[in-house]
Design a protein around this motif. Sequence first.
Motif, PDB file in Angstrom:
ATOM      1  N   ALA A 286      57.911-101.280 -79.197  1.00  0.00           N
ATOM      2  CA  ALA A 286      56.516-100.859 -79.340  1.00  0.00           C
ATOM      3  C   ALA A 286      56.345 -99.363 -79.084  1.00  0.00           C
ATOM      4  O   ALA A 286      55.503 -98.713 -79.699  1.00  0.00           O
ATOM      5  N   GLU A 287      57.167 -98.817 -78.192  1.00  0.00           N
ATOM      6  CA  GLU A 287      57.072 -97.385 -77.875  1.00  0.00           C
ATOM      7  C   GLU A 287      57.951 -96.530 -78.792  1.00  0.00           C
ATOM      8  O   GLU A 287      57.998 -95.306 -78.638  1.00  0.00           O
ATOM      9  N   GLY A 288      58.657 -97.186 -79.705  1.00  0.00           N
ATOM     10  CA  GLY A 288      59.468 -96.447 -80.667  1.00  0.00           C
ATOM     11  C   GLY A 288      60.678 -95.752 -80.072  1.00  0.00           C
ATOM     12  O   GLY A 288      61.160 -94.756 -80.626  1.00  0.00           O
ATOM     13  N   LEU A 289      61.197 -96.272 -78.963  1.00  0.00           N
ATOM     14  CA  LEU A 289      62.371 -95.662 -78.338  1.00  0.00           C
ATOM     15  C   LEU A 289      63.621 -96.027 -79.130  1.00  0.00           C
ATOM     16  O   LEU A 289      63.829 -97.184 -79.487  1.00  0.00           O
ATOM     17  N   LYS A 290      64.455 -95.040 -79.388  1.00  0.00           N
ATOM     18  CA  LYS A 290      65.676 -95.240 -80.180  1.00  0.00           C
ATOM     19  C   LYS A 290      66.893 -95.256 -79.267  1.00  0.00           C
ATOM     20  O   LYS A 290      66.866 -94.752 -78.149  1.00  0.00           O
ATOM     21  N   ASP A 291      67.977 -95.792 -79.784  1.00  0.00           N
ATOM     22  CA  ASP A 291      69.262 -95.832 -79.079  1.00  0.00           C
ATOM     23  C   ASP A 291      69.165 -96.500 -77.710  1.00  0.00           C
ATOM     24  O   ASP A 291      69.699 -96.001 -76.713  1.00  0.00           O
ATOM     25  N   VAL A 292      68.466 -97.629 -77.672  1.00  0.00           N
ATOM     26  CA  VAL A 292      68.404 -98.457 -76.466  1.00  0.00           C
ATOM     27  C   VAL A 292      68.991 -99.810 -76.838  1.00  0.00           C
ATOM     28  O   VAL A 292      68.543-100.450 -77.786  1.00  0.00           O
ATOM     29  N   GLU A 293      70.014-100.220 -76.107  1.00  0.00           N
ATOM     30  CA  GLU A 293      70.707-101.475 -76.363  1.00  0.00           C
ATOM     31  C   GLU A 293      70.470-102.455 -75.214  1.00  0.00           C
ATOM     32  O   GLU A 293      70.248-102.045 -74.076  1.00  0.00           O
ATOM     33  N   PHE A 294      70.547-103.723 -75.536  1.00  0.00           N
ATOM     34  CA  PHE A 294      70.456-104.792 -74.549  1.00  0.00           C
ATOM     35  C   PHE A 294      71.762-105.581 -74.627  1.00  0.00           C
ATOM     36  O   PHE A 294      72.222-105.914 -75.716  1.00  0.00           O
ATOM     37  N   VAL A 295      72.354-105.838 -73.462  1.00  0.00           N
ATOM     38  CA  VAL A 295      73.655-106.507 -73.412  1.00  0.00           C
ATOM     39  C   VAL A 295      73.591-107.636 -72.400  1.00  0.00           C
ATOM     40  O   VAL A 295      73.174-107.427 -71.258  1.00  0.00           O
ATOM     41  N   SER A 296      74.006-108.820 -72.831  1.00  0.00           N
ATOM     42  CA  SER A 296      74.090-109.971 -71.928  1.00  0.00           C
ATOM     43  C   SER A 296      75.533-110.460 -71.911  1.00  0.00           C
ATOM     44  O   SER A 296      76.039-110.961 -72.916  1.00  0.00           O
ATOM     45  N   PHE A 297      76.193-110.293 -70.769  1.00  0.00           N
ATOM     46  CA  PHE A 297      77.541-110.820 -70.568  1.00  0.00           C
ATOM     47  C   PHE A 297      77.421-112.283 -70.166  1.00  0.00           C
ATOM     48  O   PHE A 297      76.713-112.603 -69.204  1.00  0.00           O
ATOM     49  N   SER A 298      78.126-113.169 -70.855  1.00  0.00           N
ATOM     50  CA  SER A 298      78.171-114.558 -70.412  1.00  0.00           C
ATOM     51  C   SER A 298      79.097-114.660 -69.208  1.00  0.00           C
ATOM     52  O   SER A 298      80.205-114.116 -69.212  1.00  0.00           O
ATOM     53  N   VAL A 299      78.644-115.385 -68.191  1.00  0.00           N
ATOM     54  CA  VAL A 299      79.482-115.633 -67.020  1.00  0.00           C
ATOM     55  C   VAL A 299      80.138-117.019 -67.110  1.00  0.00           C
ATOM     56  O   VAL A 299      80.749-117.481 -66.154  1.00  0.00           O
ATOM     57  N   ASP A 300      80.003-117.648 -68.278  1.00  0.00           N
ATOM     58  CA  ASP A 300      80.627-118.949 -68.524  1.00  0.00           C
ATOM     59  C   ASP A 300      81.243-118.931 -69.930  1.00  0.00           C
ATOM     60  O   ASP A 300      80.817-119.670 -70.826  1.00  0.00           O
TER      61      ASP A 300
ATOM     62  N   LYS B  45      68.187-116.875 -80.001  1.00  0.00           N
ATOM     63  CA  LYS B  45      67.078-117.213 -80.910  1.00  0.00           C
ATOM     64  C   LYS B  45      65.952-117.940 -80.177  1.00  0.00           C
ATOM     65  O   LYS B  45      64.784-117.783 -80.527  1.00  0.00           O
ATOM     66  N   GLN B  46      66.299-118.725 -79.162  1.00  0.00           N
ATOM     67  CA  GLN B  46      65.274-119.443 -78.384  1.00  0.00           C
ATOM     68  C   GLN B  46      64.295-118.475 -77.708  1.00  0.00           C
ATOM     69  O   GLN B  46      63.155-118.832 -77.441  1.00  0.00           O
ATOM     70  N   PHE B  47      64.760-117.246 -77.454  1.00  0.00           N
ATOM     71  CA  PHE B  47      63.924-116.256 -76.768  1.00  0.00           C
ATOM     72  C   PHE B  47      63.366-115.214 -77.729  1.00  0.00           C
ATOM     73  O   PHE B  47      62.721-114.260 -77.291  1.00  0.00           O
ATOM     74  N   GLY B  48      63.605-115.405 -79.008  1.00  0.00           N
ATOM     75  CA  GLY B  48      63.081-114.484 -80.008  1.00  0.00           C
ATOM     76  C   GLY B  48      63.665-113.083 -79.912  1.00  0.00           C
ATOM     77  O   GLY B  48      62.984-112.107 -80.229  1.00  0.00           O
ATOM     78  N   VAL B  49      64.927-112.974 -79.462  1.00  0.00           N
ATOM     79  CA  VAL B  49      65.522-111.642 -79.324  1.00  0.00           C
ATOM     80  C   VAL B  49      65.790-111.033 -80.699  1.00  0.00           C
ATOM     81  O   VAL B  49      65.999-111.743 -81.689  1.00  0.00           O
ATOM     82  N   ASP B  50      65.746-109.729 -80.740  1.00  0.00           N
ATOM     83  CA  ASP B  50      66.095-108.985 -81.948  1.00  0.00           C
ATOM     84  C   ASP B  50      67.567-108.594 -81.809  1.00  0.00           C
ATOM     85  O   ASP B  50      67.909-107.737 -80.986  1.00  0.00           O
ATOM     86  N   PHE B  51      68.425-109.228 -82.597  1.00  0.00           N
ATOM     87  CA  PHE B  51      69.861-108.993 -82.487  1.00  0.00           C
ATOM     88  C   PHE B  51      70.281-107.610 -82.997  1.00  0.00           C
ATOM     89  O   PHE B  51      71.437-107.245 -82.866  1.00  0.00           O
ATOM     90  N   LYS B  52      69.341-106.842 -83.550  1.00  0.00           N
ATOM     91  CA  LYS B  52      69.689-105.489 -84.008  1.00  0.00           C
ATOM     92  C   LYS B  52      70.108-104.600 -82.846  1.00  0.00           C
ATOM     93  O   LYS B  52      70.929-103.711 -83.026  1.00  0.00           O
ATOM     94  N   ASN B  53      69.523-104.821 -81.673  1.00  0.00           N
ATOM     95  CA  ASN B  53      69.921-104.004 -80.521  1.00  0.00           C
ATOM     96  C   ASN B  53      70.111-104.845 -79.244  1.00  0.00           C
ATOM     97  O   ASN B  53      69.956-104.346 -78.140  1.00  0.00           O
TER      98      ASN B  53
END
Length: 192
Positions: free
Chosen positions: A85-99, A113-121
């Motif tokens: 929404a704020e138009g910030l670029k080059d911000v990534e989200f990373v989730s490491f599985s612990v299982d 997909k259950q959380f509606g994440v945008d897989f682009k970043n």
Amino acid sequence: MKIRFLLLILFICTLLVSACGQKKIENEVTWPIKDFSATTQDNKPYGLKDLKGKVSITAFIFTSCADVCPPMTSNMAKIQKKVKAEGLKDVEFVSFSVDPTVDSPEVLTKYGKQFGVDFKNWTFLTGYSQEFIEEYAGKNFKTIVKKPEEGNQVIHQVYLYLVDKDGNIKKTYNGYQNVPFDEIMNDIKALQ
């Protein structure tokens, strides 16, 4: 001569005023992250080089988590939406599985997909051993990850990690309850 002197004074004052307005990260740390080798939800290789030049928010989760991981993922999704929404670029989200033995790329895709994440970043990671993620999390993120021999739950902490463009952890936040969304957004902007 007086005009040059006045212009110089004006220039110096402008620099001082602009420096005072720069955002700072309170209580920041600098914990370098070592390289890693993982597999994404798209079944592609992924490592620290994929994050270079980007600010990231990182978490440790697993898809069969009975309590803290769904709210953590939901909270990260809220941050992702705020970043967009704020138009910030080059911000990534990373989730490491612990299982990682349970969380295959397909399982992670369905979970995201259950959380509606945008897989682009936003990248969900697996493809390493349980021993690796337990040691890697402890040494690099200073967090606990431990899968007991019995049961299907994994012990882990609920932090979100702000990582700078050079692969250094700069700050941690509670990702489960009382998430400081405004603070996180300000800190992301400070690293841009």
